[in-house]
Design an enzyme around this catalytic site. Structure first.
Site, short mmCIF file in Angstrom:
data_model
loop_
_atom_site.label_atom_id
_atom_site.label_comp_id
_atom_site.label_asym_id
_atom_site.label_seq_id
_atom_site.Cartn_x
_atom_site.Cartn_y
_atom_site.Cartn_z
N LYS A 47 -13.03 -10.70 -17.54
CA LYS A 47 -13.86 -9.98 -16.56
C LYS A 47 -13.35 -10.23 -15.14
O LYS A 47 -12.79 -11.28 -14.85
CB LYS A 47 -15.30 -10.50 -16.71
CG LYS A 47 -16.33 -9.73 -15.93
CD LYS A 47 -17.72 -10.13 -16.38
CE LYS A 47 -18.78 -9.57 -15.44
NZ LYS A 47 -18.72 -8.12 -15.23
N CYS A 132 -12.17 -0.04 -9.41
CA CYS A 132 -13.55 -0.09 -9.88
C CYS A 132 -14.38 0.94 -9.10
O CYS A 132 -14.47 0.86 -7.87
CB CYS A 132 -14.16 -1.47 -9.71
SG CYS A 132 -15.90 -1.51 -10.21
#
Lengths: 304, 249
Positions: A47, A132
């Protein structure tokens, strides 16, 4: 499964097989370690890590769509120092290379995280998260402007002790321009990140608190295949880790066929937590059935 | 954690509310009331997210458990079409449930689709000799379920928002009329109900929250909630049951 037919060698990465969980869909592995031996995986893309801890967006953060899902988690993570001391430390017990996903709000943030995290003994590569779609600052703004992406990649390359893979955003006018902008600096590309989308509830209101989210899952596989297909024609030698909707061994073969070297499995880890080891086994059997000596014998066959 | 269960029975027990009985070995791991299962709709990639559904009843002797859910969207409507002999892929048991504590008399408050996990809770409390009083709130008469089942375990009061059955109003309208001393309360239902109960009940209590989930086992960070200390924790692994006041509602 340690079949010779599946072994892949990429900058910084000696992979037992080409299958790895994608960043954001595996946390830092601890939960999955209760289900199977993480050493079976080709690698783990952990992550995203940011310099400071991040809380992320308000809920709801996910919504299902047809053959896909939207997420707007917002890079919640405990910060790079915590990740180094706890999460990456935990993963040291497994024989699996880690690809550290690095995110930030400014170029200096990225550099700080990359400098620190690339020194962890099990981190063998960095995945630069310039794409992102769910954070207001940083993230996608680096991934949609070729010049900014180039400057950021160059800066991270300077400080990183390990090869740097740049994760490309599909939310651009020309994926080829983005790939070319970083192609001579980066050690590799990972593609693609999620597509910006939204979903409404039955009352005409957006479900996600962030209004928009990143679309992932099998719905985006055709988009990803096309983008890799295009980029591969302009950058014939750059390593590419392909991702987007992989659910079966044949999906992996499709990615290899358009020119990917390895693949990452994302959303389907939620649908079936055992999917990665299952895919590794099935892929090996599939190659055997096809009489293919090595997975890369199929690489680029979409062009022939 | 991941198991294929067999559907033993399924029936509609109220408007859009379905009860499904499942059988399989994983039942032996189900101990704590308030835990949930994460159900895969089918084995295609059409529905990629599982559905979190609370466990309403555990029958260890027959390796069976019961889930009760609302068939509201396309996925749960598909689920409602399954019948005896069909199989279902579930992750279970997930989350932290209600503590079954020794008390003399407790209040159990449920709202709508929050009612089911309280049934197993009440069963276990009764087994431990704890007296239970139940207050269950629904929108309308057509939504009411499990009144008799709860009634067999202790006093059971129904409230409907439109007044079509039981007391007109909300669970708090019923609670106000109860003449009993409770040691604590247990609740599951809409966030607004949990908030009002937490703020108005002068009792310790446990509440169960609901949130959209991705993975159901702590990986995706979709179902977070804010603690009183300002931390953001995962509801699927740290909850769904929390002590009153622990979470910002």
């Amino acid at each position: 499964m340690n079949s010779e037919a599946l072994k892949i060698s990429l900058p910084g990465l000696e992979l037992k097989n080409p299958v790895m969980p994608a960043s954001g869909c595996f946390s830092f592995g601890e939960e999955f370690s209760k289900l199977y031996d993480l050493s079976e995986l080709g690698a783990i893309m952990v992550k995203a890590a940011t310099h400071e801890p991040r809380i992320g967006n308000r809920t709801p953060r996910v919504a299902e769509t047809s053959s896909g899902m939207l997420n707007a988690i917002g890079l919640q993570n405990p910060g790079v120092d915590h990740i180094l001391e706890h999460e990456l430390k935990f993963l040291e017990q497994y024989d699996v290379p880690i690809i550290a996903n690095v995110a930030g709000s400014e170029i200096d943030d990225y550099a700080i995280v990359a400098d620190k995290i690339s020194k962890a003994p099990n981190v063998k590569a960095i995945e630069l998260n310039i794409s992102c779609p769910n954070v207001k600052e940083g993230g996608i703004q680096f991934g949609t402007d070729p010049e900014t992406a180039r400057r950021l990649t160059a800066r991270v390359k300077e400080v990183s002790d390990v090869p740097v893979y740049v994760k490309l955003s599909p939310n651009v006018t020309s994926i080829v321009d983005m790939a070319l902008s970083v192609g001579d600096i980066a050690d590799g590309l990972t593609m693609i990140n999620t597509l910006v989308g939204m979903r409404l509830d039955g009352n005409g209101q957006p479900i996600l608190s962030n209004v928009t989210g990143g679309l992932s899952g099998p719905a985006i596989k055709p988009v990803s295949l096309n983008m890799i297909y295009q980029v591969r024609q302009h950058l014939p030698h750059i390593p590419i880790i392909g991702m987007g909707g992989i659910a079966t061994a044949d999906d992996i073969l499709d990615y290899i066929s358009v020119g990917a070297d390895a693949v990452a499995v994302g959303t389907m880890n939620f649908t079936d937590p055992m999917i990665c080891p299952a895919l590794i086994e099935t892929l090996d059997e599939r190659l055997d059935e096809m009489g293919v000596g090595h997975l890369h014998d199929l690489k680029g066959r979409a062009y022939k | 954690m991941k198991n294929i269960m067999t559907v033993v029975a399924q029936s509609r027990i109220a408007d859009k509310i379905h009860e499904m009985v499942l059988e399989g070995d994983i039942t032996k791991n189900m101990k704590t009331p308030g835990q949930f299962v994460h159900v895969r709709i089918n084995d295609t990639t059409e529905h990629v997210l599982r559905r979190p559904i609370s466990i309403a009843d555990i029958d260890q002797e027959n390796s069976r458990f019961t889930i009760v859910y609302r068939a509201e969207g396309e996925g749960t409507r598909k689920l409602s079409k399954l019948g005896p002999g069909d199989s279902l892929d579930i992750l279970s048991p997930l989350g932290r449930g209600y503590p079954v504590e020794q008390n003399s008399h407790v209040l159990i408050v449920g709202g709508g689709i929050g009612v089911p996990p309280l049934y197993e809770l009440s069963k276990q409390l009764n087994r431990e000799g704890v007296k239970t009083t139940h207050v269950l709130g629904f929108n309308s008469k057509k939504d009411v379920f499990y009144e008799e089942k709860f009634g067999a375990l202790g006093g059971t009061h129904i409230a409907t928002a439109d007044g079509s059955y039981g007391t007109e109003g909300y669970v708090t309208d019923v609670i106000r009329t109860l003449d009993a001393d409770f040691d604590c309360f247990y609740a599951c239902g809409p966030k607004v109900m949990l908030k009002v109960l937490s703020e108005t009940m002068d009792l310790d209590g446990y509440i169960s929250l609901e949130e959209r989930m991705g993975c159901g086992f702590g990986v995706c960070y979709a179902c977070v909630c804010e603690t009183a200390e300002g931390d953001w924790i995962k509801l699927c692994t740290e909850g769904p049951v929390f002590r009153k006041g622990e979470i910002v509602l």
